[in-house]
Design an enzyme around this catalytic site. Structure first.
Site, PDB file in Angstrom:
ATOM      1  N   ARG A  85       0.842  -1.192   0.000  1.00  0.00           N
ATOM      2  CA  ARG A  85       0.000   0.000   0.000  1.00  0.00           C
ATOM      3  C   ARG A  85       0.884   1.251   0.000  1.00  0.00           C
ATOM      4  O   ARG A  85       0.520   2.276  -0.566  1.00  0.00           O
ATOM      5  CB  ARG A  85      -0.949   0.002   1.194  1.00  0.00           C
ATOM      6  CG  ARG A  85      -2.014   1.097   1.125  1.00  0.00           C
ATOM      7  CD  ARG A  85      -3.035   0.925   2.228  1.00  0.00           C
ATOM      8  NE  ARG A  85      -3.706  -0.354   2.098  1.00  0.00           N
ATOM      9  CZ  ARG A  85      -4.158  -1.076   3.124  1.00  0.00           C
ATOM     10  NH1 ARG A  85      -3.987  -0.632   4.361  1.00  0.00           N
ATOM     11  NH2 ARG A  85      -4.769  -2.221   2.928  1.00  0.00           N
TER      12      ARG A  85
ATOM     13  N   ARG B 209      -0.801   7.749  10.343  1.00  0.00           N
ATOM     14  CA  ARG B 209      -1.143   6.387   9.951  1.00  0.00           C
ATOM     15  C   ARG B 209      -2.285   6.435   8.942  1.00  0.00           C
ATOM     16  O   ARG B 209      -3.293   7.108   9.150  1.00  0.00           O
ATOM     17  CB  ARG B 209      -1.543   5.569  11.169  1.00  0.00           C
ATOM     18  CG  ARG B 209      -2.253   4.265  10.796  1.00  0.00           C
ATOM     19  CD  ARG B 209      -2.240   3.231  11.888  1.00  0.00           C
ATOM     20  NE  ARG B 209      -3.273   2.249  11.718  1.00  0.00           N
ATOM     21  CZ  ARG B 209      -3.348   1.328  10.754  1.00  0.00           C
ATOM     22  NH1 ARG B 209      -2.405   1.277   9.822  1.00  0.00           N
ATOM     23  NH2 ARG B 209      -4.346   0.464  10.697  1.00  0.00           N
TER      24      ARG B 209
ATOM     25  N   ARG C 213      -9.787  -2.700  -2.255  1.00  0.00           N
ATOM     26  CA  ARG C 213      -9.320  -1.909  -1.128  1.00  0.00           C
ATOM     27  C   ARG C 213      -8.529  -0.691  -1.568  1.00  0.00           C
ATOM     28  O   ARG C 213      -8.751   0.418  -1.087  1.00  0.00           O
ATOM     29  CB  ARG C 213      -8.482  -2.775  -0.180  1.00  0.00           C
ATOM     30  CG  ARG C 213      -9.315  -3.844   0.507  1.00  0.00           C
ATOM     31  CD  ARG C 213      -8.578  -4.478   1.664  1.00  0.00           C
ATOM     32  NE  ARG C 213      -9.445  -5.428   2.356  1.00  0.00           N
ATOM     33  CZ  ARG C 213      -9.257  -5.833   3.607  1.00  0.00           C
ATOM     34  NH1 ARG C 213      -8.222  -5.363   4.285  1.00  0.00           N
ATOM     35  NH2 ARG C 213     -10.065  -6.702   4.169  1.00  0.00           N
TER      36      ARG C 213
END
Length: 239
Positions: free
Chosen positions: A24, A87, A217
């Protein structure tokens, strides 16, 4: 260089986005940064540095769970002088009004235990986000397609939990979602005087059993990354 980050000090920006998944990190760097260069691949935990609207940004994978994140956050702070750590990751929704693909901006992060528990001992410390980042992220989220929620989350130290009684109490007390890293990130940032925030995308739901297929995703995480970048540089000059 550190044990887990093979970059030289000049290769890491003061602003670092931290997804758990190293792939990612690569997707986010290739999608959102200009001139992104691979600066770390120790143990396959990829890190990239590039430019976003004239600002230097590093996107560094942190691994799964608070112990892994603690390693990378500590090294980014102590050796590379990272000032802002955000994050960007997935989470499991816990409230009925929280839906798949919704974005959650974590005001607080409750936990049972974290790598910092040995330092804090009997103190029931309450890890929270940096207010400036939180406020900027909320502003950046307005007008987007993704529905956004702001509130408390739960950082679990296990993935396969077997505590339905605890889940029930968290839902009762308004916890929006569960993930595995933010509480330690917030605690480390407070300890070292840095800015931290967690912005999460709901990828599955504990109550309904819904879940995003893996191939969907990444396509659903774009808003989260854009919110993080806009929040990080909402009131500061380009590097």
């Amino acid at each position: 260089m550190t044990v887990h980050i093979g970059a030289t000090p000049d290769q890491i920006a003061e602003t670092v986005l931290m997804p758990g998944d190293p792939y990612r990190a690569r997707w986010a760097a290739e999608t959102f940064l200009e001139g992104a260069e691979l600066v770390n691949e120790v143990r396959g935990m990829l890190g990239f540095t590039g430019m976003w609207r004239g600002h230097r940004v590093t996107i560094q994978g942190s691994g799964m769970g608070m112990p892994s994140l603690s390693i990378y956050a500590n090294e980014l702070i102590s050796t590379y002088n990272a000032q802002t750590l955000i994050r960007i990751g997935s989470c499991g929704g816990m409230q009925p009004h929280v839906g798949i693909r919704d974005v959650i901006i974590a005001m607080t992060a409750s936990t049972i235990t974290s790598p910092s528990s040995g330092i804090l001992k009997e103190l029931n410390y309450a890890p929270c986000a940096d207010w400036g980042l939180l406020r900027a992220a909320v502003a950046a989220s307005e007008g987007r397609n993704s529905k956004t929620h702001v509130g408390g989350i739960y950082s679990s130290d296990v993935f396969y939990a077997e505590r339905p009684d605890l889940d029930e109490q968290m839902v009762r007390h308004g916890i929006l979602a569960v993930e595995m890293e933010a509480a330690e990130l917030y605690t480390l940032a407070a300890r070292h005087g840095r800015r931290a925030l967690a912005i999460l995308t709901v990828s599955d739901h504990l109550q309904t059993g819904e879940a995003l297929p893996p191939e969907e995703r990444e396509r659903s995480f774009g808003d989260m990354v854009e919110i993080a970048l806009e929040a990080a540089f909402s009131d500061g000059p380009a590097d």
